[in-house]
Write an enzyme that holds these catalytic residues in place. Structure first.
Site, PDB file in Angstrom:
ATOM      1  N   ASP A  29     -17.267  39.965  44.240  1.00  9.15           N
ATOM      2  CA  ASP A  29     -15.979  39.369  44.492  1.00  9.15           C
ATOM      3  C   ASP A  29     -15.255  38.966  43.155  1.00  9.15           C
ATOM      4  O   ASP A  29     -16.161  38.462  42.445  1.00  9.15           O
ATOM      5  CB  ASP A  29     -15.980  38.045  45.482  1.00  9.15           C
ATOM      6  CG  ASP A  29     -14.678  37.815  45.999  1.00  9.15           C
ATOM      7  OD1 ASP A  29     -14.260  38.183  47.135  1.00  9.15           O
ATOM      8  OD2 ASP A  29     -13.691  37.768  45.305  1.00  9.15           O
ATOM      9  N   ILE A  30     -14.131  39.387  42.964  1.00  5.58           N
ATOM     10  CA  ILE A  30     -13.492  39.246  41.548  1.00  5.58           C
ATOM     11  C   ILE A  30     -13.233  37.540  41.417  1.00  5.58           C
ATOM     12  O   ILE A  30     -12.919  37.311  40.215  1.00  5.58           O
ATOM     13  CB  ILE A  30     -12.379  40.061  41.508  1.00  5.58           C
ATOM     14  CG1 ILE A  30     -12.056  40.167  40.012  1.00  5.58           C
ATOM     15  CG2 ILE A  30     -11.116  39.519  42.300  1.00  5.58           C
ATOM     16  CD1 ILE A  30     -10.790  41.445  39.802  1.00  5.58           C
ATOM     17  N   HIS A  98     -14.244  43.798  55.025  1.00  9.89           N
ATOM     18  CA  HIS A  98     -15.437  43.303  54.311  1.00  9.89           C
ATOM     19  C   HIS A  98     -16.100  42.127  54.951  1.00  9.89           C
ATOM     20  O   HIS A  98     -15.714  41.446  55.561  1.00  9.89           O
ATOM     21  CB  HIS A  98     -14.666  42.937  52.796  1.00  9.89           C
ATOM     22  CG  HIS A  98     -13.548  42.002  52.958  1.00  9.89           C
ATOM     23  ND1 HIS A  98     -12.417  42.548  53.524  1.00  9.89           N
ATOM     24  CD2 HIS A  98     -13.456  40.987  52.717  1.00  9.89           C
ATOM     25  CE1 HIS A  98     -11.378  41.475  53.671  1.00  9.89           C
ATOM     26  NE2 HIS A  98     -12.098  40.343  52.848  1.00  9.89           N
ATOM     27  N   HIS A 100     -18.212  38.982  53.497  1.00 13.70           N
ATOM     28  CA  HIS A 100     -18.689  38.339  52.510  1.00 13.70           C
ATOM     29  C   HIS A 100     -19.912  37.905  52.357  1.00 13.70           C
ATOM     30  O   HIS A 100     -20.469  37.448  53.588  1.00 13.70           O
ATOM     31  CB  HIS A 100     -17.752  37.037  52.617  1.00 13.70           C
ATOM     32  CG  HIS A 100     -16.447  37.228  52.325  1.00 13.70           C
ATOM     33  ND1 HIS A 100     -15.575  36.963  51.161  1.00 13.70           N
ATOM     34  CD2 HIS A 100     -15.385  37.443  53.278  1.00 13.70           C
ATOM     35  CE1 HIS A 100     -14.383  37.102  51.285  1.00 13.70           C
ATOM     36  NE2 HIS A 100     -13.999  37.673  52.480  1.00 13.70           N
TER      37      HIS A 100
HETATM   38  P1  5GP Z   1     -10.453  37.842  52.516  1.00 14.12           P
HETATM   39  O1  5GP Z   1      -9.781  36.845  52.022  1.00 14.12           O
HETATM   40  O2  5GP Z   1      -9.841  39.195  52.763  1.00 14.12           O
HETATM   41  O3  5GP Z   1     -11.416  37.467  53.441  1.00 14.12           O
HETATM   42  O4  5GP Z   1     -11.171  38.458  51.383  1.00 14.12           O
HETATM   43  C1  5GP Z   1     -10.801  39.183  50.361  1.00 14.12           C
HETATM   44  C2  5GP Z   1     -11.712  39.099  48.879  1.00 14.12           C
HETATM   45  O5  5GP Z   1     -11.317  40.181  48.206  1.00 14.12           O
HETATM   46  C3  5GP Z   1     -11.281  37.693  48.112  1.00 14.12           C
HETATM   47  O6  5GP Z   1     -12.439  37.081  48.178  1.00 14.12           O
HETATM   48  C4  5GP Z   1     -11.007  38.054  47.002  1.00 14.12           C
HETATM   49  O7  5GP Z   1     -11.477  37.612  45.921  1.00 14.12           O
HETATM   50  C5  5GP Z   1     -11.634  39.759  46.866  1.00 14.12           C
HETATM   51  N1  5GP Z   1     -10.779  40.594  45.888  1.00 14.12           N
HETATM   52  C6  5GP Z   1      -9.186  40.996  46.270  1.00 14.12           C
HETATM   53  N2  5GP Z   1      -8.989  41.932  45.177  1.00 14.12           N
HETATM   54  C7  5GP Z   1      -9.988  42.303  44.385  1.00 14.12           C
HETATM   55  C8  5GP Z   1     -10.468  43.319  43.810  1.00 14.12           C
HETATM   56  O8  5GP Z   1      -9.612  44.005  43.123  1.00 14.12           O
HETATM   57  N3  5GP Z   1     -11.654  43.383  43.240  1.00 14.12           N
HETATM   58  C9  5GP Z   1     -12.496  42.709  43.691  1.00 14.12           C
HETATM   59  N4  5GP Z   1     -13.999  43.011  43.423  1.00 14.12           N
HETATM   60  N5  5GP Z   1     -12.488  41.640  44.947  1.00 14.12           N
HETATM   61  C10 5GP Z   1     -10.999  41.511  44.988  1.00 14.12           C
END
Ligand code: 5GP
Ligand code: ZN
Length: 137
Positions: A29-30, A98, A100
């Protein structure tokens, strides 16, 4: 389609990859919640847990377990949270499924200080039973 995770699968934007199989990809995760925070995604686009085919979901769960075991063995994590968010109301921000994998650390250089994100409510057996009845339908 304008999907950042599809772009990662295609190699159009860089990612720090950890593992993959024919169905899923694991990468860092970035903006990590903790040290070692990893995402597991299906290579085929699916918006969320309601849409993902069961075979891909199964593969993602198995990969999540593999990464969780490595977090315990290789990173010295004290525990792991596996988390999925479905829909914006449930915190989803990237609309490509995704999982986590969030290693947890009680102490030391990576101590995370994370807390439970909900407040347990008083037990209401009527409401619990009503919800169960609706979920059985
Ligand atoms: P959500 O908020 O949808 O559960 O999780 C999305 C996750 O994707 C976040 O933790 C965010 O940091 C990660 N994320 C968003 N854009 C990117 C990216 O371009 N590269 C990577 N490696 N992670 C990303
Ligand atoms: Zn996608």
């Amino acid at each position: 389609m304008d999907c950042v995770f599809c772009a990662i699968v295609a190699g159009d934007i860089p990612s720090t990859q950890v593992d993959e199989d024919e169905r899923v990809l694991a990468f860092m995760d970035i903006n990590p919640a903790t040290y070692g925070h990893t995402l597991v995604i299906p290579k085929a686009h699916a918006a969320d847990v309601l849409e993902i085919p069961t075979d891909d979901l199964t593969a993602a769960a198995a990969m999540g377990q593999r990464i969780a075991k490595r977090a315990m063995a290789n990173l010295g994590a004290d525990g792991v949270n596996l988390l999925n968010s479905c829909k914006a109301e449930a915190w989803q921000t990237v609309f490509h499924f995704h999982l986590h994998v969030i290693p947890r650390y009680a102490s030391g250089p990576h101590a995370d200080g994370m807390t439970l994100p909900w407040t347990p409510q008083e037990t209401d057996f009527d409401a619990i039973g009503a919800a169960a009845e609706q979920l059985r339908a």
